[in-house]
Write a protein that holds these residues in place. Structure first.
Motif, PDB file in Angstrom:
ATOM      1  N   MET A 136       4.531  -0.684  -0.347  1.00  0.00           N
ATOM      2  CA  MET A 136       5.354   0.068   0.561  1.00  0.00           C
ATOM      3  C   MET A 136       6.138   1.124  -0.218  1.00  0.00           C
ATOM      4  O   MET A 136       6.522   0.897  -1.348  1.00  0.00           O
ATOM      5  N   PRO A 137       6.367   2.268   0.383  1.00  0.00           N
ATOM      6  CA  PRO A 137       7.027   3.354  -0.350  1.00  0.00           C
ATOM      7  C   PRO A 137       8.502   3.042  -0.626  1.00  0.00           C
ATOM      8  O   PRO A 137       9.174   2.391   0.169  1.00  0.00           O
ATOM      9  N   ARG A 138       8.958   3.497  -1.756  1.00  0.00           N
ATOM     10  CA  ARG A 138      10.363   3.417  -2.138  1.00  0.00           C
ATOM     11  C   ARG A 138      10.874   4.828  -2.343  1.00  0.00           C
ATOM     12  O   ARG A 138      10.194   5.653  -2.955  1.00  0.00           O
ATOM     13  N   LEU A 139      12.055   5.109  -1.877  1.00  0.00           N
ATOM     14  CA  LEU A 139      12.646   6.439  -1.986  1.00  0.00           C
ATOM     15  C   LEU A 139      12.674   6.906  -3.440  1.00  0.00           C
ATOM     16  O   LEU A 139      12.362   8.062  -3.737  1.00  0.00           O
ATOM     17  N   SER A 140      13.007   6.014  -4.352  1.00  0.00           N
ATOM     18  CA  SER A 140      13.158   6.400  -5.760  1.00  0.00           C
ATOM     19  C   SER A 140      11.836   6.762  -6.429  1.00  0.00           C
ATOM     20  O   SER A 140      11.831   7.434  -7.458  1.00  0.00           O
ATOM     21  N   THR A 141      10.710   6.339  -5.867  1.00  0.00           N
ATOM     22  CA  THR A 141       9.420   6.599  -6.513  1.00  0.00           C
ATOM     23  C   THR A 141       8.592   7.674  -5.808  1.00  0.00           C
ATOM     24  O   THR A 141       7.517   8.029  -6.292  1.00  0.00           O
ATOM     25  N   LEU A 142       9.077   8.189  -4.701  1.00  0.00           N
ATOM     26  CA  LEU A 142       8.315   9.202  -3.952  1.00  0.00           C
ATOM     27  C   LEU A 142       8.509  10.595  -4.535  1.00  0.00           C
ATOM     28  O   LEU A 142       9.565  10.920  -5.060  1.00  0.00           O
ATOM     29  N   ASP A 143       7.482  11.399  -4.373  1.00  0.00           N
ATOM     30  CA  ASP A 143       7.540  12.800  -4.755  1.00  0.00           C
ATOM     31  C   ASP A 143       7.027  13.640  -3.592  1.00  0.00           C
ATOM     32  O   ASP A 143       6.203  13.175  -2.793  1.00  0.00           O
ATOM     33  N   VAL A 144       7.499  14.873  -3.512  1.00  0.00           N
ATOM     34  CA  VAL A 144       6.919  15.822  -2.568  1.00  0.00           C
ATOM     35  C   VAL A 144       5.444  15.949  -2.933  1.00  0.00           C
ATOM     36  O   VAL A 144       5.083  16.042  -4.107  1.00  0.00           O
ATOM     37  N   GLY A 145       4.592  15.896  -1.929  1.00  0.00           N
ATOM     38  CA  GLY A 145       3.153  15.955  -2.157  1.00  0.00           C
ATOM     39  C   GLY A 145       2.478  14.599  -2.068  1.00  0.00           C
ATOM     40  O   GLY A 145       1.251  14.519  -2.015  1.00  0.00           O
ATOM     41  N   THR A 146       3.270  13.521  -2.064  1.00  0.00           N
ATOM     42  CA  THR A 146       2.682  12.191  -1.897  1.00  0.00           C
ATOM     43  C   THR A 146       1.969  12.145  -0.559  1.00  0.00           C
ATOM     44  O   THR A 146       2.530  12.525   0.470  1.00  0.00           O
ATOM     45  N   ARG A 147       0.716  11.669  -0.580  1.00  0.00           N
ATOM     46  CA  ARG A 147      -0.098  11.637   0.641  1.00  0.00           C
ATOM     47  C   ARG A 147      -0.091  10.240   1.244  1.00  0.00           C
ATOM     48  O   ARG A 147      -0.126   9.252   0.524  1.00  0.00           O
ATOM     49  N   LEU A 148      -0.055  10.202   2.567  1.00  0.00           N
ATOM     50  CA  LEU A 148      -0.212   8.944   3.285  1.00  0.00           C
ATOM     51  C   LEU A 148      -1.696   8.596   3.332  1.00  0.00           C
ATOM     52  O   LEU A 148      -2.532   9.504   3.416  1.00  0.00           O
ATOM     53  N   PRO A 149      -2.050   7.331   3.315  1.00  0.00           N
ATOM     54  CA  PRO A 149      -3.458   6.965   3.487  1.00  0.00           C
ATOM     55  C   PRO A 149      -3.950   7.419   4.860  1.00  0.00           C
ATOM     56  O   PRO A 149      -3.246   7.258   5.865  1.00  0.00           O
ATOM     57  N   GLU A 150      -5.124   7.997   4.901  1.00  0.00           N
ATOM     58  CA  GLU A 150      -5.688   8.430   6.183  1.00  0.00           C
ATOM     59  C   GLU A 150      -6.256   7.235   6.940  1.00  0.00           C
ATOM     60  O   GLU A 150      -6.725   6.276   6.329  1.00  0.00           O
ATOM     61  N   ARG A 151      -6.201   7.337   8.253  1.00  0.00           N
ATOM     62  CA  ARG A 151      -6.849   6.375   9.147  1.00  0.00           C
ATOM     63  C   ARG A 151      -7.884   7.126   9.957  1.00  0.00           C
ATOM     64  O   ARG A 151      -7.653   8.254  10.374  1.00  0.00           O
ATOM     65  N   THR A 152      -9.006   6.487  10.192  1.00  0.00           N
ATOM     66  CA  THR A 152     -10.083   7.075  10.979  1.00  0.00           C
ATOM     67  C   THR A 152     -10.098   6.436  12.364  1.00  0.00           C
ATOM     68  O   THR A 152      -9.913   5.216  12.496  1.00  0.00           O
ATOM     69  N   PHE A 153     -10.320   7.269  13.365  1.00  0.00           N
ATOM     70  CA  PHE A 153     -10.394   6.800  14.746  1.00  0.00           C
ATOM     71  C   PHE A 153     -11.664   7.337  15.387  1.00  0.00           C
ATOM     72  O   PHE A 153     -11.966   8.526  15.270  1.00  0.00           O
ATOM     73  N   GLU A 154     -12.389   6.455  16.030  1.00  0.00           N
ATOM     74  CA  GLU A 154     -13.588   6.838  16.768  1.00  0.00           C
ATOM     75  C   GLU A 154     -13.468   6.254  18.169  1.00  0.00           C
ATOM     76  O   GLU A 154     -13.943   5.152  18.432  1.00  0.00           O
ATOM     77  N   PRO A 155     -12.809   6.990  19.076  1.00  0.00           N
ATOM     78  CA  PRO A 155     -12.609   6.448  20.420  1.00  0.00           C
ATOM     79  C   PRO A 155     -13.939   6.230  21.138  1.00  0.00           C
ATOM     80  O   PRO A 155     -14.887   6.996  20.960  1.00  0.00           O
ATOM     81  N   THR A 156     -13.975   5.177  21.926  1.00  0.00           N
ATOM     82  CA  THR A 156     -15.144   4.856  22.742  1.00  0.00           C
ATOM     83  C   THR A 156     -14.784   5.023  24.203  1.00  0.00           C
ATOM     84  O   THR A 156     -13.595   5.133  24.556  1.00  0.00           O
ATOM     85  N   SER A 157     -15.772   5.009  25.064  1.00  0.00           N
ATOM     86  CA  SER A 157     -15.491   5.108  26.501  1.00  0.00           C
ATOM     87  C   SER A 157     -14.629   3.939  26.950  1.00  0.00           C
ATOM     88  O   SER A 157     -13.745   4.101  27.794  1.00  0.00           O
ATOM     89  N   VAL A 158     -14.837   2.766  26.372  1.00  0.00           N
ATOM     90  CA  VAL A 158     -14.030   1.596  26.735  1.00  0.00           C
ATOM     91  C   VAL A 158     -12.590   1.766  26.258  1.00  0.00           C
ATOM     92  O   VAL A 158     -11.644   1.521  27.022  1.00  0.00           O
ATOM     93  N   SER A 159     -12.398   2.212  25.011  1.00  0.00           N
ATOM     94  CA  SER A 159     -11.022   2.353  24.512  1.00  0.00           C
ATOM     95  C   SER A 159     -10.261   3.426  25.283  1.00  0.00           C
ATOM     96  O   SER A 159      -9.066   3.261  25.576  1.00  0.00           O
ATOM     97  N   LEU A 160     -10.930   4.524  25.650  1.00  0.00           N
ATOM     98  CA  LEU A 160     -10.254   5.555  26.445  1.00  0.00           C
ATOM     99  C   LEU A 160      -9.921   5.043  27.836  1.00  0.00           C
ATOM    100  O   LEU A 160      -8.830   5.293  28.368  1.00  0.00           O
ATOM    101  N   PHE A 161     -10.847   4.318  28.447  1.00  0.00           N
ATOM    102  CA  PHE A 161     -10.581   3.763  29.776  1.00  0.00           C
ATOM    103  C   PHE A 161      -9.386   2.809  29.719  1.00  0.00           C
ATOM    104  O   PHE A 161      -8.477   2.898  30.557  1.00  0.00           O
TER     105      PHE A 161
END
Length: 137
Positions: free
Chosen positions: A1-26
């Protein structure tokens, strides 16, 4: 988990992928009581509304943005502000990615500003946004 003291500008969040389906949208639209047929009825969407396919909800993309931030935070922080804008439609069958980057750190105030996004397969940002989080140190 991120800590304020160790973060830098430019630190990237891990990406999440989403593939919506007809069921999930419904199911999503049923849960939010959204009966607009462009989110679940393909023939209506393409023939009447003239979209190229079933449209992925803008608010669902906002939910994905909040998820990528809160999962990055874990139990060590809180989401203070979230804003986003749907700039381009996404359609059923597209693979979408949510992520972000630290753009400002206020160590005295304990807050971090993130630039967040939903990108399509072409790497185009279709929903840009901004979040402010408060972190423990």
């Amino acid at each position: 988990m991120p800590r304020l003291s160790t973060l830098d500008v430019g630190t990237r969040l891990p990406e999440r992928t989403f593939e919506p389906t007809s069921v999930s949208l419904f199911l999503y639209n049923a849960a939010i009581w959204n009966a607009h047929r462009i989110h679940f009825d393909e023939s209506y969407t393409t023939e009447v509304e003239q979209y190229p396919g079933v449209v992925v909800d803008g608010p669902l993309q906002g939910d994905w943005l909040s998820q990528v931030v809160t999962e990055w935070l874990g139990d060590d922080g809180e989401l203070v502000e979230l804003e986003y804008s749907n700039r381009r439609a996404a359609y059923l069958g597209e693979c979408l990615r949510a992520g972000g980057e630290v753009v400002e750190i206020d160590r005295a105030g304990g807050t971090v500003t993130l630039e967040i996004y939903i990108k399509n397969a072409d790497d185009t940002v279709i929903s840009p946004g901004r979040a402010v989080v408060r972190l423990r140190d």
